[in-house]
Design an enzyme around this catalytic site. Structure first.
Site, mmCIF file in Angstrom:
data_model
loop_
_atom_site.group_PDB
_atom_site.id
_atom_site.type_symbol
_atom_site.label_atom_id
_atom_site.label_comp_id
_atom_site.label_asym_id
_atom_site.label_seq_id
_atom_site.Cartn_x
_atom_site.Cartn_y
_atom_site.Cartn_z
ATOM 1 N N HIS A 121 36.860 -25.345 -38.642
ATOM 2 C CA HIS A 121 35.766 -26.219 -39.099
ATOM 3 C C HIS A 121 34.691 -25.403 -39.828
ATOM 4 O O HIS A 121 34.134 -24.467 -39.255
ATOM 5 C CB HIS A 121 35.145 -26.918 -37.875
ATOM 6 C CG HIS A 121 34.035 -27.880 -38.212
ATOM 7 N ND1 HIS A 121 32.791 -27.806 -37.628
ATOM 8 C CD2 HIS A 121 34.006 -28.927 -39.067
ATOM 9 C CE1 HIS A 121 32.030 -28.781 -38.108
ATOM 10 N NE2 HIS A 121 32.740 -29.480 -38.976
ATOM 11 N N HIS A 145 30.856 -34.837 -45.029
ATOM 12 C CA HIS A 145 32.179 -35.304 -44.609
ATOM 13 C C HIS A 145 32.678 -36.502 -45.396
ATOM 14 O O HIS A 145 33.851 -36.856 -45.300
ATOM 15 C CB HIS A 145 32.154 -35.671 -43.113
ATOM 16 C CG HIS A 145 31.895 -34.493 -42.223
ATOM 17 N ND1 HIS A 145 30.624 -34.100 -41.870
ATOM 18 C CD2 HIS A 145 32.734 -33.597 -41.654
ATOM 19 C CE1 HIS A 145 30.692 -33.026 -41.083
ATOM 20 N NE2 HIS A 145 31.954 -32.689 -40.950
ATOM 21 N N ARG A 220 15.540 -44.059 -23.595
ATOM 22 C CA ARG A 220 14.759 -44.023 -22.373
ATOM 23 C C ARG A 220 14.582 -45.466 -21.920
ATOM 24 O O ARG A 220 13.751 -46.210 -22.440
ATOM 25 C CB ARG A 220 13.404 -43.366 -22.657
ATOM 26 C CG ARG A 220 12.666 -42.790 -21.430
ATOM 27 C CD ARG A 220 12.095 -43.860 -20.559
ATOM 28 N NE ARG A 220 11.536 -43.347 -19.311
ATOM 29 C CZ ARG A 220 12.044 -43.629 -18.115
ATOM 30 N NH1 ARG A 220 13.126 -44.377 -17.994
ATOM 31 N NH2 ARG A 220 11.449 -43.169 -17.011
ATOM 32 N N CYS A 267 8.923 -39.325 -25.502
ATOM 33 C CA CYS A 267 8.722 -39.718 -24.112
ATOM 34 C C CYS A 267 7.629 -38.825 -23.508
ATOM 35 O O CYS A 267 7.576 -37.623 -23.791
ATOM 36 C CB CYS A 267 10.028 -39.531 -23.359
ATOM 37 S SG CYS A 267 9.882 -39.926 -21.612
ATOM 38 N N TYR A 405 2.664 -42.756 -16.003
ATOM 39 C CA TYR A 405 2.246 -42.348 -17.345
ATOM 40 C C TYR A 405 0.749 -42.056 -17.437
ATOM 41 O O TYR A 405 0.039 -42.559 -18.300
ATOM 42 C CB TYR A 405 2.657 -43.399 -18.391
ATOM 43 C CG TYR A 405 4.160 -43.532 -18.482
ATOM 44 C CD1 TYR A 405 4.951 -42.404 -18.706
ATOM 45 C CD2 TYR A 405 4.792 -44.750 -18.306
ATOM 46 C CE1 TYR A 405 6.341 -42.511 -18.768
ATOM 47 C CE2 TYR A 405 6.180 -44.863 -18.372
ATOM 48 C CZ TYR A 405 6.935 -43.733 -18.595
ATOM 49 O OH TYR A 405 8.301 -43.837 -18.658
#
Lengths: 561, 561
Positions: A121, A145, A220, A267, A405
């Protein structure tokens, strides 16, 4: 173990499925197992070339391999001949993710064993990221590709076709498992939890494209992914003088101007792993890839709120805008959060009710059919599968707004934490990380130079203005080159001040320090407010492991081999 | 030296000037010098009480002391008797700033020798901050002094009156020295340079009041302070379709609504001293007090620009708003800088053309009659003595915008710095510092607790949400109490999101760690975007010594005395 897996596969598919002139070592070893008593362990994996010769003799004259490969090639040219190829389940494909187990991939419904091709490859070992899953997302990412001769090479490795079996299983399981209807995810994602699904891509994928493909964008989820019928989808906008405004997906697409932004989402727990190393915290053990940069299109929240009756009168009393998802827990409570009104209605806030991600409809894992995109603000407020918007004088009383949070001092522990004492995270601080090389990588001294790559981003629309990189753990620093677009293409136009929602990729090629046996590579970014990342993790450690933005460090070994 | 100074003073004023029943040791010593051959050194300063008795005998019967004191007291009650008191120059007063030289202060045109009172002052040694200068700014700050009995105490220490001489000198000097017409500054300010004047207050003054009195507000001048006649003052607003708009001070005050904000201003070089300790940088050696928090009132820049013709058409091409001061260098070049248009015209930018500071007209050192206040933005863009505003597509090409006030990587040196590579500093990063105790202070172990105080602020309207304090150099942290108002008074109402322009003061009283001989006290603040301060100085060091916002550290010694 290797043999057990392999032979199980052979038992179900029959030896014919492996008959082709290019053959994977796992299959070879199975064939050998059937034909002789010597195990693969006895033969040793390094003797792959010899096996090929052995197997070439064993299988001489069957012709089956070429028939299967040719068949597929012709099918793409509208050939109507019925498939004579074996059928594999998705599970079987995912078992082939290493050179030892064989490297299998799928492409447009066909299954390929590309084990032998790995060494050939041109992109090197990166091909292994696709092992056990679909090639499409990678080929979309690496557009090189998309050429006829690549398909020709691939066709030589075909071993069979994908079954419909998994979908049937899924339909049965739906009746018992709330997560059963969750969408398929790419096997390259590192899974933090399966139910709900939380996964992140390998870091090196992040720096390969300025726009993170949806497939590799970290996922998430707090709850099962809801199944939403776009035709019957309705968004409720509440709390405004005109009463409830109900909008269909079509309304959102046709009644409001379509606005597009490029914005990174991160996140709050990205890089939590670094905090876990200091002292265990509560939360998913994210690495550095719980962040991605995508193109989002949709209606402006501002426009929708104005249409729903927002005006100066409302601004007198309203302070927050709540979002409620269609994802619900067992008690029927939906995921929810809120953002300040000023961000929601500000002309420069650029908050979207997005129905497209990277120019396609938003994938289910990312909020199909509509999610809020609050650029510059922590992922947790970018509510997916948006069902309800409420204008309010108060912040959302959702668990995720009030008791999660939030940031705390390193001294706070679960016995002495007062969630009321900290504000809900909105804008995130300056962040950067090294995606290449990986921690623990081995560098060849004869390379003479080392290329380091990564991402950098700051919340609140603050543009990244500089990334410093150190090869000696922070003693000396060099300035990396920043990039705001795909490599080799024109950069995106510079954003207006305070509206830099997208990340920047960065790269630096530096001479390898002579004599060094080990390098501690470190990066730190600076944003347009000249905020910087803190040096170390312990002083920002917090019991939830959020806001982990200390300098990122990776160690690599330099060898003379 | 002591005797020379003192006798020089006596020669000019005559012995009668020192005749009062409370007498300063310096004067006493001079009197003794005149009356005997013994020097003050022989007598020793600790024998002050004895001197008083000796001098009481020497001066017995003159009656002059009481006459002077009484005269002044009566003059305040509209007594018209001509002064019989000696007259002192400002220079003479400033020579008396220590217990050794005598502690002199002025108040409403009178001169007081308060040397003896220092030990009796309820506020302790802080009284020495006023030594050699005016009491008024301190009494304005510490309002407890505004009582009749305080004036009575003071009157006992009167030694004479202030001359008009300095003003005459100043008028002569004006013709040669461009700085000669600069205003008087309070002697308590630590002077970095006299011409142009750059000075900062002692750090402990900062945490004594939420609103920094103008007198103690750091002064950062690039050029001589211009003398502006408010009656003929004109502000030019240029670059808009309607042509040049010319506004008088009266226009600014009457044609636009008056808007008031509380905002901290900070010099980009605040805390440069910490960088100089790492490696010498270019710039004024500021300590931690090149910051202050004041109440500013004036017309909104937005309103003035709208009146001058700003509208959507202009927003198509304009990107910056330039400010030009009336202060000019020898070539006639004015101080100048610019800010982004979005900040200038945004409804939530709160940019003022301020004509009041702390409810009074802006003092000359702070920009009389009009300065721009760009809250949340580095001091350098808050142009004083504002003469011209220009709306433009380009940034200001002023030296201070293009070749100064920019941040660089620690690796950049003067031979390899490209000023074009960095953006002009606008919003400043999160900052905090310890004002009490001072570095090197000695703590008595029997106190058992230690109170630490300081300030914290962040640019861009990001509110300070937490300050962590460590007594062990950053190993463990405690959360300080934040204050947004004067001590004991109601706090200011919380600002809308993104518009927290004022600083917060903080304080914590913590147990003294037992056994500790030395403490390294450290503070770090967190803003509403959860940006934090970096741990150490070297990684943020830069050749101009700007943006010095690493954790502030002070070392104190704990003694058992």
């Amino acid at each position: 173990m290797l043999l057990l897996k392999c032979c199980h596969s052979l038992t179900r598919c029959g030896l014919v499925s492996t008959q082709r002139h290019k053959v994977a070592p796992a299959v070879v070893s199975c064939a050998l197992r059937l034909c002789s008593s010597s195990s693969t362990e006895d033969l040793g994996l390094s003797q792959r070339t010899n096996w090929k010769h052995i197997l070439a003799g064993l299988l001489a004259g069957t012709g089956a391999v070429l028939a299967c490969g040719l068949h597929h090639h012709k099918a793409e040219q509208a050939d109507v001949r019925v498939s004579t190829c074996p059928v594999f389940s998705h599970d079987e494909v995912t078992k082939h993710r290493t050179l030892e187990d064989g490297v299998w991939v799928t492409y447009k419904g066909s299954v390929y064993d590309i084990t032998e091709f790995v060494a050939m490859h041109p992109g090197g070992n990166k091909i292994l990221l696709a092992a056990g899953g679909a090639l499409e997302p990678f080929w979309a990412l690496y557009a090189v590709h998309n050429q006829e001769h690549v398909l020709e090479i691939l066709s030589q490795y075909k071993v069979g076709e994908l079954s419909e079996e998994d979908q049937k299983k899924q339909r049965v399981a739906e009746q018992t498992d709330p997560f059963a209807s969750d969408p398929e995810r790419h096997p390259v994602l590192h899974v933090n939890t399966h139910k709900p699904f939380n996964g992140e891509p390998p870091p090196e994928i992040l720096s390969d494209s300025y726009i993170t493909p949806s497939t590799f964008f970290f996922k998430r989820n707090h709850l099962p992914v809801p199944q939403v019928d776009p035709a019957s989808y309705r968004l409720q906008v509440e709390g405004l003088p005109g009463g409830v405004l109900t909008l269909s997906l079509e309304d959102l697409k046709t009644k409001f101007p379509k606005h597009t932004i490029t914005a990174a989402l991160q996140c709050a727990g990205n890089r939590r792993r670094d905090m876990n190393k200091v002292k265990v915290v509560q939360g998913l053990n994210w690495g550095i890839a719980a962040i991605g940069n995508a193109k989002w299109s949709g209606a402006r929240l501002r426009d929708v709120l104005l249409a729903a009756g927002f005006g100066p009168d409302v601004a007198q009393w309203a302070r927050h805008v709540h979002f409620e998802g269609l994802d619900k827990d067992v008690t029927g409570t939906a995921y929810g959060s809120s953002i300040p009104l000023s961000k929601a209605v500000g002309e420069e806030g650029d908050v979207l009710l997005a129905y497209e991600m990277n120019d396609e409809e938003i994938p289910r894992d990312h909020g199909f059919p509509v999610r809020v995109v609050v650029p510059g603000v922590v992922g947790a407020r970018n509510v997916k599968w948006l069902g309800r918007i409420v204008v309010s004088a108060e912040e959302s009383d959702s668990h995720w707004q009030q008791r999660d949070y939030k940031g705390f001092s390193p001294g706070a522990d679960w016995d002495h934490v007062d969630f009321k004492s900290s504000p809900a995270i909105q804008e995130l601080p300056i962040q950067s990380a090294i995606t290449v090389p990986a921690d623990g990588a081995v560098i060849d001294r004869s390379d003479e130079t080392l290329t380091v790559m990564g991402y950098a981003w700051s919340g609140g629309g603050r543009e990244v203005v500089r990334v410093d990189v150190s090869l000696d753990g922070g003693k000396t620093w060099q300035v990396a080159e920043l990039r705001s677009g795909e490599k080799g293409q024109a950069p995106e136009p510079p954003p207006p001040p305070g509206r830099a929602w997208a990340w920047k990729l960065w790269e630096i090629t530096a001479p390898l320090p002579p004599e060094a046996q080990e390098l501690e590579i470190t990066c730190k970014a600076v944003d347009s407010s000249y905020n910087v990342q803190p040096d170390t993790v312990p002083p920002i450690w917090n019991l939830r492991g959020l806001l982990s933005n200390a300098w990122h460090r990776v160690k690599v070994r330099v060898t003379d081999d």
